[in-house]
Design an enzyme around this catalytic site. Structure first.
Site, PDB file in Angstrom:
ATOM      1  N   ASP A   1      -6.408  -6.241   5.730  1.00 43.41           N
ATOM      2  CA  ASP A   1      -5.844  -7.335   5.052  1.00 43.41           C
ATOM      3  C   ASP A   1      -6.151  -8.729   5.929  1.00 43.41           C
ATOM      4  O   ASP A   1      -5.378  -9.579   5.805  1.00 43.41           O
ATOM      5  CB  ASP A   1      -4.395  -7.190   4.934  1.00 43.41           C
TER       6      ASP A   1
ATOM      7  N   ASN B   1       0.936  -1.178   0.009  1.00 42.89           N
ATOM      8  CA  ASN B   1       0.012   0.074   0.093  1.00 42.89           C
ATOM      9  C   ASN B   1       0.802   1.209  -0.029  1.00 42.89           C
ATOM     10  O   ASN B   1       0.612   2.134  -0.617  1.00 42.89           O
ATOM     11  CB  ASN B   1      -0.870   0.158   1.272  1.00 42.89           C
TER      12      ASN B   1
END
Lengths: 213, 319
Positions: B235, B200
């Site tokens: 996640d 990310n």
């Protein structure tokens, strides 16, 4: 009530009668319509009332569409044309060229508008006139008719018997309509008084004797 | 009295015609004079089917014959026959009339009584009504479809399409009930991706989203139909493996998951490697309710996270 020979003659006769009606209907709506009466029963109403005999399957509790005419003079009684509501809508749609697929779900009765009732009124008028008129011809008697009234009825178990209360004998004609390759099941019920039933049976017996000769 | 009846028939708000046995008009009421523009003087004594050809169609002639010779009453509907008597100067397109034909007797003479009602307005309202019903049906279908979508959205993760936390809890409760009834074992796995934050941070949220979708897809392919894979958020993923025979079954699936994630994820010309930490709890050994099973799988997962990662651990009481 009817012996097998009488039943055969009556079945043959009513099939000829509904055949006339089918021709008239076919011309009227411009579609090939076949009508047949594979089964005929004559039941004393008292036996039906006592629950001795089962009502036609078509009278299972729920909505039905019924139209009836009364007729009189020497051959007296009331004639009903009865359809389960889905079948009636199917017949109307077939005759008016509307969509033949009905909404799914048996729980919801199809929507009937006044114009649908008018179509059923005309169909039942034609069929009941043909059948009763031909019975009149057979018995060589003059029959006076009314125009049918059409109703959508919610039939419960108890209503079913009240519905038939007027006659002494019930002549049940299990009728199949074939319109535009679809089949619609209905019942023609004729409630007759004792005198009319006697006349009819006498005539049928006379026809049978005539055949034997 | 006769005159009064005559006047009354003139006042009736529908067409009244009386025909003699030759189908010649014997009576023609005022409503019809106005409706057709033809006066009594013009019509009386004329043959009706000649004056109005629509009435010379077979069903009409049959009805007249039936009334004269068999005393039959007949009803002919506008739905099937449209129009019998054309109105004068009418600009309406689809004129609909109902016709009632009845026998009449007077002084040993036979007559036919015709009653005509104009139902054009009524039919057009019925048409509108049918149209409206159809529209309502369509709208109802749309609402139903929207409801279905909303129901799906309420219980699924928008990014991956996987069941969300609420649906997962529901499925787990059901799986526990089933396992209890059938005296079976089930496993709950808590999966957390290792190194997802770095992806990310390095490539942006869009890349992170693509990666999560790819992970979901890869995990989904590994599972049986009876298994459940849900995204908890970020996640983190949760899994249910019902009807397992023992720890070994759960271990096999966990190994398969780790092996599947070992292959790189390819997108935007990038080759991204990921691993996962998996914690597993077992019903009925570790807990008998959904909340505790998830908590214990979570604890086991943290044990993996805090050690070497890219591995799986079963919950044990020493954690």
């Amino acid at each position: 009530m009817l012996n097998p020979l009488q039943k055969d003659v009556l079945t043959e006769l009513v099939n000829v009668y509904v055949g006339y009606a089918a021709n008239l209907l076919s011309e009227m709506v411009g579609l090939r319509i076949l009508l047949s009466v594979p089964r005929v029963e004559l039941i004393p109403e008292a036996e039906m009332e006592q629950g001795g005999l089962p009502l036609p399957e078509i009278f299972s509790p729920g909505h039905i569409v019924s139209s009836y005419i009364s007729f009189g003079q020497d051959f007296r009684g009331k004639a009903f044309l009865v359809f389960p509501v889905q079948q009636a809508k199917l017949l109307v749609n077939a005759c008016t060229g509307e969509q033949l697929l009905l909404e799914e779900g048996d729980a919801v009765p199809p929507r009937f508008l006044d114009t649908d009732f008018d179509v059923l009124k005309e169909i039942s008028n034609l069929i009941l006139n043909a059948v009763i008129g031909e019975f009149g011809n057979l018995l060589e008697t003059r029959v006076v008719f009314t125009v049918p009234e059409v109703e959508l009825i919610d039939v419960t178990e108890s209503d079913q018997r009240l519905f038939l209360k007027d006659g002494v004998y019930i002549l049940i004609l299990h009728t199949t309509f074939t319109v535009a390759e679809i089949q619609v099941q209905g019942v023609i019920m004729i409630a007759l008084n004792l005198n009319s039933v006697s006349c009819l049976l006498q005539k049928i017996d006379a026809l049978l004797e005539g055949q034997d000769v | 009295m006769f005159k009064l009846a005559y006047l009354a028939l003139d006042k009736v708000n529908q067409g009244i015609i009386i025909l003699d046995k030759d189908l010649k008009i014997f009576f023609w009421n005022a409503w019809l004079e106005q409706y057709t523009g033809k006066s009594q003087d013009e019509t009386i004594g004329q043959k009706l089917p000649q004056l109005f050809p629509d009435l010379s169609r077979k069903p009409c002639l049959d009805a007249f014959q039936g009334a004269l010779f068999h005393q039959q009453s007949r009803f002919l509907s506008g739905a099937l026959h449209h129009c019998f008597i054309a109105p004068a100067g009418d600009i309406r397109k689809d004129v609909r009339q109902n016709l009632l034909v009845e026998p009449l007797y007077c002084d040993d003479e036979e007559y036919i009584l015709l009653q005509i009602s104009d139902l054009t307005g009524h039919y057009s309202r019925v048409k509108q009504l049918k149209h409206m019903i159809k529209e309502i049906d369509n709208e109802y279908e749309q609402v139903r479809a929207a409801e279905k979508i909303n129901r799906f959205k309420a219980f699924h993760d928008a990014l991956t399409g996987l069941p969300n936390r609420y649906l997962f809890y529901d499925r787990l409760d059901n799986a526990i009930s089933m396992a209890q009834r059938n005296k079976e074992m089930l496993a709950v796995a808590f999966l957390d991706l290792d190194g997802f934050k770095e992806v990310n941070d390095s490539y942006g949220h869009e890349a992170g989203d693509l990666l999560l979708q790819a992970v979901a897809e890869r995990l989904r392919e590994l599972l049986r139909e009876s298994d459940t894979l849900a995204r908890l958020g970020g996640d983190e993923f949760l899994l249910i493996f019902p009807q397992i025979k023992g720890e070994a079954d759960a271990a096999t699936i966990a190994e398969k998951i780790l092996a599947a994630l070992a292959y790189p994820f390819m997108f935007w010309g990038l080759e991204i490697y990921l691993t996962a930490s998996i914690g597993i709890s077992l019903y009925p050994k570790d807990a008998k309710d959904s909340r505790n099973l998830i908590n214990k799988a979570d604890l086991a997962m943290y044990q993996v996270k805090n050690s070497e990662k890219n591995d799986y651990h079963f919950y044990n009481s020493s954690i």
